[in-house]
Design an enzyme around this catalytic site. Structure first.
Site, short mmCIF file in Angstrom:
data_model
loop_
_atom_site.label_atom_id
_atom_site.label_comp_id
_atom_site.label_asym_id
_atom_site.label_seq_id
_atom_site.Cartn_x
_atom_site.Cartn_y
_atom_site.Cartn_z
N ASN A 1 0.84 -1.19 0.00
CA ASN A 1 0.00 0.00 0.00
C ASN A 1 0.88 1.25 0.00
OD1 ASN A 1 -2.61 1.63 0.69
ND2 ASN A 1 -1.11 2.25 2.23
N GLU A 2 0.87 1.97 -1.11
CA GLU A 2 1.46 3.32 -1.24
C GLU A 2 2.97 3.37 -1.08
OE1 GLU A 2 -0.70 6.15 1.15
OE2 GLU A 2 -2.52 5.94 -0.03
N ASP A 3 3.66 2.24 -1.16
CA ASP A 3 5.12 2.29 -1.04
C ASP A 3 5.76 2.93 -2.27
OD1 ASP A 3 4.59 1.06 1.30
OD2 ASP A 3 5.69 -0.78 0.90
N SER B 1 -0.37 -0.85 -4.66
CA SER B 1 -1.58 -0.03 -4.77
C SER B 1 -1.25 1.34 -4.18
CB SER B 1 -2.75 -0.66 -4.02
OG SER B 1 -3.91 0.11 -4.17
N HIS C 1 -4.92 6.05 -5.99
CA HIS C 1 -5.50 6.58 -4.76
C HIS C 1 -5.74 8.06 -4.98
CE1 HIS C 1 -3.57 3.20 -2.07
NE2 HIS C 1 -4.29 2.72 -3.08
#
Length: 854
Positions: free
Chosen positions: A429-431, A484, A501
């Site tokens: 997530n968002e790395d 993501s 996102h």
């Protein structure tokens, strides 16, 4: 009957602060974490109330010891005795009679330790588990690797060194509570042979007429005896195939069954959630020594990525059917994980299904969820987007950590791979957003994984080599996506590829929510707007009456989002008339959240019909981990907010929608528009064409009268699984029709109203909502005393009628817009109080209006 014996070790534990050798305290039961046990021993106040989280901070920097005494179990001759530890949180040293038998540093792994020899002596034995302080241990690991670039969002960046649920370091919706303990079940097993794994796999023919079901069983045998594996395939308790296979030298047995005319597994709303059962018994001669079974579904699940006029698509296809994935993101449902009962898991997923959501995204900063979570998704037809547990950071990759990550991935993929609900595994997530924001090295054209480890973004090796290898080997039919958001190596905000996102509403540039749909991409996997929870939830965490106002200190403490004061204030003042009354303020934040979700979902669902321009929308977030103010659309106690119902309506199987063009009143300095364009359309997820009738009314917000004749379209043909545009060039001339008015759309199918939508003049603060003339009649339902029907009428248009909800009471709809001449009904089920309160925009009074249910 199986010869395998399981002895749960749930009772009789005690624990202490490692620094207090004499301070043993009883543990009510395990699984547990230390905060639960301290609360039970009256050593800690509930950290969810008031400022108690601060009073609990001392626990975060302590180490703990758990102990249990037990007698050697009576084991058959030749049987192994194995200690099974379902999950240890997190840096744990396990001793049996003062001898170290296991060291663990990964919360996401289960462990099996053969203790046959260690339990050779009869009588009492002592199991002791020491949990080193994860907060301090992570900082120690951080300091040991100064050459790594430690950057990330949320919490202390040293969290990146620990394979522990990352939200325990605190997040922008959750408290800083560093748990420790035996967080999943522990037991002893005794056996001569057992089934260590059963893996059913499915190949469904393109015409869905046949399916090949293969199953592989792996046997853990103590001796070199010969065994037979008896496989059975069943449907709804009826055996449809059976075969005996000798267990090979490699301790495996494999079988293949052909299923004719298979009954498929579908997401809810698209078909049945049929589950077959594969069972295997291990036989020694005619004696059964162990057996196990798994339920699975026959289905195909694809992610369609193909070039089109919008870029490159990203959407899901199940059994050949394209599915618009309307749903939510999921965070752990409690900061103290063992608090979450199986029923609470079921209630959350049931709430999703009642809200017509078909996909849930298990977010990468939490945990690989409990089996009951996925079993319920299988049963109720909710697709699962499953992140691996990496969130918002640049993770290090020293060899020991990589080995632990590989074990973690293999264990959890193997544990979960039979679930038909899981349709995608995602690396993090968002790395990649952290990589972009910190300027870390990422050359997409460089395809040498070993070189990635030498850059300042070594975590790429995890997401683009290690994890896809694990998924390919252990669940080859499940799609893998590196992150993501992520899209073929392009920047994570690229709207033409992959998922995105979209946080430029609330975060970022804080755009008007009325234009949310113009900000989306090919798949919108995060977006959100904050709202206060139900008043009863606020009353739970606020102890003193003097703190019951919107900007109280404790209220702000229970909102962890950076800058929430400014952002809430911005969206409120732009759209609504200000109020400092707590109940009105709560309601106003909920109206804004509901409108935001509606504008996003409604427009993105329309785009589904334009060559799958938008493949899905997963709002942030479904749930909370403690009683708080957040982006959740249902609060910690499962109380839905108005946004829940707004999303439910937009995700109607057939949904009508009307929208006028956005007039940015702030840029225009509050000057009204001279003309407004409007559009009317219908979105459908039905697999076939549907005939329907549509009506569009123009209703004065001041008088409730129609300012012009309605537009009626009879016998329109509604496109299958797409969008039908009915009016694309409507014009309102405000010099001719200056009176503010709503556009009210209704859709009939087979003589029944199946959908409504209303477009209001914006912003709401300019409108006069006085004297609405709302009437609510209470009628008895068909199911007796536990069901009531509320028939709702109005003289003038009503915005966002919210009926108060209570525990144990369910409403079929809520947060509705009510139009003159259009009676709407709400079915109330459960044991309701004698009266309820309701509120709508512009209604004066702290409590709202009272409605007797007698």
């Amino acid at each position: 009957m199986s010869n395998l014996v399981q002895l749960p070790l749930h009772e009789g534990w005690s624990f202490r602060d490692r620094d207090d050798a004499e301070g043993w305290m009883p543990v009510p039961t395990v699984p547990s974490v230390v905060q639960q046990d301290l609360i039970a021993n009256k050593k800690l106040e509930d950290p969810f109330i008031g400022f108690n989280e601060l009073k609990a901070r001392w626990v975060n920097e302590k180490s703990w010891v758990y102990r249990k005494k037990f007698q050697k179990p009576a084991a058959p001759a030749g049987a192994a005795i194995v200690l099974v530890l379902g999950g240890l949180d997190t840096f744990a040293t396990v001793k049996l009679d003062d001898q170290i038998i296991l060291k663990s540093d990964n919360m996401f792994l289960a462990h099996r330790v053969d203790v046959t020899k260690a339990l050779k002596e009869e009588g009492d034995h002592t199991l002791e588990i020491e949990f080193d302080c994860a907060f301090l241990k992570a900082r120690e690991l951080h300091d040991q690797h100064p050459n790594h670039t430690w950057v990330g969002f949320n919490g202390d960046v040293s969290r990146l060194a620990a394979r522990k649920a990352q939200y325990h370091w605190g997040w922008d919706w959750g408290p800083f509570l560093m748990t420790a303990g035996v967080w999943r079940p522990v037991r002893l097993e005794m056996y001569t042979a057992r089934v260590s794994d059963l893996w059913p796999q499915v190949q469904l023919a393109a015409d869905h007429e046949t399916a090949e079901v293969t199953a592989m069983a792996t046997v853990d045998a103590v001796t070199g005896d010969k065994y037979t594996a008896r496989f059975r395939l069943s449907l709804e308790g009826r055996e449809i195939a059976r075969q005996d296979i000798p267990v090979g030298e490699d301790k495996t047995a494999q079988v293949a069954f052909r299923v004719n005319k298979p009954s498929l597994w579908w997401p809810h709303g698209y078909g049945e959630q049929t589950r077959y059962e594969m069972s295997v018994s291990v036989l020694s001669g005619d004696e059964e020594v162990d057996s196990t079974a798994k339920k699975f579904g026959i289905r195909t699940a694809e992610v369609i990525q193909q070039t089109d006029k919008h870029g490159k698509s990203f959407y899901f296809r199940i059994n050949g059917m394209d599915i618009f994935c309307g749903g939510s993101c999921w965070i752990p449902a409690d900061s103290l994980l063992p608090n979450i009962s199986a029923q609470r898991y079921r209630d959350w997923i049931k709430l999703m299904v009642e809200g017509r959501q078909v996909m849930i995204r298990v977010w990468g900063g939490g945990i690989y969820e409990e089996d009951i979570f996925y079993e319920t998704c299988d049963e109720l037809g909710v697709m699962v987007w499953q992140d691996f547990m990496f969130g918002c950071g640049n993770y290090p990759t020293w060899p020991g950590l990589l080995d632990s990550v590989r074990q973690e991935a293999i264990y959890n993929v193997q544990r979960l791979r039979h679930h038909p609900s899981i349709v995608i595994w995602v690396g993090n997530n968002e790395d990649y957003q952290v990589q972009e924001s910190s300027g870390l090295t990422y050359n997409y054209e460089d395809k040498d994984p070993e070189s990635w480890l030498k850059t300042d973004f070594p975590a790429r090796y995890i997401y683009e080599k290690l994890l896809p290898e694990v998924v390919s080997e252990h669940s080859p039919n499940t799609f893998y996506h590196p992150g993501s958001p992520w899209g073929d190596g392009k920047i994570s905000s690229d709207p033409t590829v992959g998922d995105m996102h979209q946080w430029n509403v609330w975060h970022g540039t804080q755009e008007k929510y009325q234009i949310f749909d113009t900000l989306g991409g090919r798949f919108n996997s995060e977006f959100g707007m904050e709202a206060f929870p139900q008043r009863s939830t606020i009353d739970f965490f606020i102890e003193n009456e003097e703190d019951l106002f919107p900007q109280s200190h404790v209220m702000d403490f229970h909102n962890k989002a950076d800058g929430h004061e400014r952002r809430l204030a911005t969206y409120l003042v732009e759209n609504l008339r200000s109020s400092t009354n707590l109940n009105v303020y709560i309601y106003h934040t909920q109206v804004i959240q509901a409108e935001t979700m509606m504008f996003g979902y409604r427009g993105w669902r329309r785009q589904w019909g334009d060559e799958r321009h938008c493949g899905g929308a997963l709002l942030w977030q479904l749930n909370d981990c403690w009683p708080t103010i957040s982006w959740a659309i249902a609060d910690y106690f499962l109380n839905p907010k108005p946004a829940y119902y707004a999303v439910k309506r937009v995700l109607n199987p057939i949904a009508v929608a009307v929208r006028r063009s956005h007039h940015d009143w702030s840029v225009a300095h509050a000057s009204p528009p001279k003309t407004s364009r409007y559009e009317l359309w219908v979105a459908s997820n039905k697999p076939a064409l549907v005939h329907g009738n549509v009506e569009l009314r123009f209703i004065s917000t001041n008088t409730g009268c129609d300012i012009r004749p309605p537009i009626v379209r009879n016998d329109i043909l509604i496109a299958a699984n797409g969008t039908t545009n009915i009016i694309t060039d409507g014009v309102i001339d405000h010099t001719v029709e200056p009176e503010p008015h709503v556009l009210s759309a209704r859709l009939w199918v087979d003589g029944r109203i199946v959908a409504r939508d209303v477009d209001w003049p914006q912003p709401f603060k300019y409108l006069d909502f006085s004297g609405r003339g709302l009437r609510v009649e209470v009628k008895k339902g068909k199911s007796g005393a536990d069901e009531k029907i509320l028939a709702i009428h109005t003289h003038k248009p009503v915005k966002c009628l919210v009926i108060q909800e209570y525990e144990g009471v369910r409403l079929s709809d809520n947060a509705m817009d009510i139009m003159p001449g259009d009676e709407q009904t709400v079915v109330l089920t459960g044991t309701a109080p004698e009266s309820v309160y309701y509120r709508y925009l512009g209604l004066e009074g702290s409590e709202g209006e009272s409605l007797s249910l007698l």
